[in-house]
Design an enzyme around this catalytic site. Structure first.
Site, PDB file in Angstrom:
ATOM      1  CB  SER A 130      -0.876  -0.098   1.087  1.00  0.00           C
ATOM      2  OG  SER A 130      -0.061   0.366   2.388  1.00  0.00           O
ATOM      3  CE  LYS A 131      -1.465   7.356  -2.744  1.00  0.00           C
ATOM      4  NZ  LYS A 131      -2.729   7.878  -2.730  1.00  0.00           N
ATOM      5  NE  ARG A 132      -0.372   2.891   6.701  1.00  0.00           N
ATOM      6  CZ  ARG A 132      -1.307   2.190   6.957  1.00  0.00           C
ATOM      7  NH1 ARG A 132      -1.068   0.791   7.326  1.00  0.00           N
ATOM      8  NH2 ARG A 132      -2.499   2.574   6.912  1.00  0.00           N
TER       9      ARG A 132
END
Length: 475
Positions: A246-248
């Site tokens: 994910s973006k994280r």
RNA sequence: GGCCCCUUCGUCUAGUGGUCCAGGACACCGGGUUCUCAGUCCGGUAAUCGCGGGUUCGAAUCCCGCAGGGGUCACCA
């Protein structure tokens, strides 16, 4: 034997990372290697989550990677339209067929009531199944109410091209919503209708849908539609190996990589080998090799970790092996602005020297800057060098002056520079680690550069002597 | 909690009963390559194949159990 037709069906929520595109790549490869078709369909049935501009973004991502599609929202095709929001009438028509068969009914409960059922189920540690609360009297289609599928729970066994033979239990089957109260269909319903109407033969999708397959199977039956082949692709995990990418965890949008000067073939090779290999020891594949050698059955069942280091290596590999002219074409937007005054021939020579050292094209700017502009004197380059820092200023000036003297006689061909500096080494009784380092620092003012002789040759006599002079003057 | 999936070096993986006290690649660590960085070449560290039982002359490979991780149980996809 009918032609293989696969599709990529993203929802336009604005972000496409390497993991999502890998699914598209697999679907594309399956179609291309079988001379079939690859379709792009936009699943925009949730107006709330839609992000402006993301359809263009998706299209650009696919095209930039070379994953061309035969039918899609911007080019249309025989089974259009290819945006689900343009197909609302179709879903309603099919939903009504289900109502007619007694296999769909209007939502009976309010949101709060359902929420209470859910809490109740959670308390008693049971899965929430709506069908346990199914009303005795089922109402037909009612405008403004959601429409539910009336399921017929049973066990299934089916084959998945990647996961193999799978068995499921009736607990996975429930009365799910097929049409929302706003008239839009849910994914669970729309994709089944569309895949059927668009004659999709293979559904390649990621593993978060695996648990829903029994529901789909049940719906196919109710609709009297033969299900396509399934190929479920495991998720791509973030570098920590725990959660889905994910973006994280530095999961960049795929287009970001292109912007940083990652080559499309490096990206596709990396994505494909994240969870797939052809059983040989080949590690890197061109797009054409992938078409030839890819097989969906050999895709790994376990989720793969996203390892950017491997991507960087693969990208460097592709850069090194690319034809210089081609690389030069690709490098256009990555030069420092000072390079604009220089001609193609010079820049191409610079690129030739840097090619072996580039990991991605955006490094070009910093690595090449001293070929276009004289950098400030960087004292630390000498001070922090253990061999050079022990020399007196007088000695340094002496060595640089002698170098300048020698170089001023050179015709500046690489060989000539090399021969003369080698002679100087002997004459001054110096080690390359001292003399060559000094010249390299004086002329580049950079912690790293290509080989000394080639660098001086490119800089030219006038510029080289000028820069040595300046270094001398700095002491 | 129910249902389902997964489990070989740090990472991506090869491997489908014997040629595996497990092979390759990335990463990492040494060394060579006239200067730096990179590349390249040579070498090295690294998996008792999640654990426990079986089956078998023999198991990473077959069977059973367990554990850990993940997914899912939305009017999101």
């Amino acid at each position: 034997m009918n032609k293989i037709r696969t599709r990529f069906a993203p929802s336009p929520t604005g972000y496409l990372h390497v993991g999502s595109l890998r699914t598209a790549l697999f679907a594309w490869l399956l179609a291309r290697q079988n001379k079939g078709q690859f379709i792009l369909r936009i699943e925009d049935t949730d107006k709330n989550r839609e992000v402006e501009g993301s359809i263009e973004h998706i299209i650009k991502s696919l095209k930039s990677l070379g994953l061309n599609y035969d039918e899609g929202p911007d080019i249309n095709g025989p089974y259009g339209p290819y945006r689900q929001s343009d197909r609302l009438d179709i879903y309603k028509e099919w939903a009504l067929k289900l109502v007619q068969k007694g296999r769909a009914y209007a939502e009976e409960y309010s949101e709060e009531e359902i929420e209470n059922f859910r809490i109740e189920a959670k308390k008693s540690k049971e899965p929430f199944l709506y069908r346990n609360y199914r009303p005795k009297e089922l109402k037909g289609y009612t405008k403004g109410k959601a429409l539910r599928f009336k399921s017929d729970p049973k066990d299934y066994s089916y084959n998945d091209l990647i996961y193999g033979d799978l068995k499921t239990s009736k607990e996975a089957i429930d009365d799910f919503i097929i049409l929302k109260s706003d008239g839009y269909p849910t994914y669970n319903f729309a994709h089944i209708i569309d895949d059927y109407l668009m004659q999709i033969t293979h559904i390649i999708r990621s593993s978060e849908f695996l648990a829903s397959v029994p529901k789909f199977l049940n719906l196919y039956e109710a609709l009297d539609i033969k299900a396509p082949q399934f190929a479920t692709v495991p998720a791509v995990l973030g570098p920590d190996g725990k959660k889905k990418l994910s973006k994280r965890d530095n999961a960049k949008d795929a287009l970001d990589y292109l912007k940083e000067g990652y080559l499309k073939e490096a990206l596709t090779s990396f994505m494909a080998t994240l969870g797939w290999n052809d059983g040989t020891e080949q590690e890197i594949f061109s797009l054409n090799e992938l078409i030839e050698k890819f097989s969906i059955e050999k895709v790994q069942r376990s989720p793969a970790n996203f390892d950017e280091k491997r991507l960087i290596y693969i990208n460097g590999y592709f850069i090194r092996n690319l034809d210089l002219d081609k690389l030069y074409d690709l490098s256009k937007e990555f030069w420092p602005k000072e390079a604009s005054g220089y001609d193609d021939l010079y820049k191409k020579k610079v690129l030739g020297l840097l090619k072996e050292r580039l990991k991605y094209l955006s490094e070009l700017k910093d690595l090449s800057i001293f070929f276009f502009r004289e950098l400030e004197i960087n004292e630390s380059l000498i001070k922090d060098n253990s061999k050079l820092s022990v020399l007196t200023n007088k000695k340094i000036i002496e060595l640089l002056s002698a170098s300048k003297e020698t170089l001023s006689k050179s015709n500046f061909e690489v060989e000539d520079i090399k021969n003369r500096l080698n002679d100087l080494l002997i004459k001054l009784d110096q080690k390359p680690a001292i003399l060559f380092s000094l010249i390299r620092i004086a002329t580049t003012q950079s912690p790293s550069s290509p080989g000394l002789f080639e660098t001086l040759n490119l800089l030219g006599k006038k510029e080289t002597l000028k820069r040595i002079d300046r270094q001398i003057a700095a002491f």
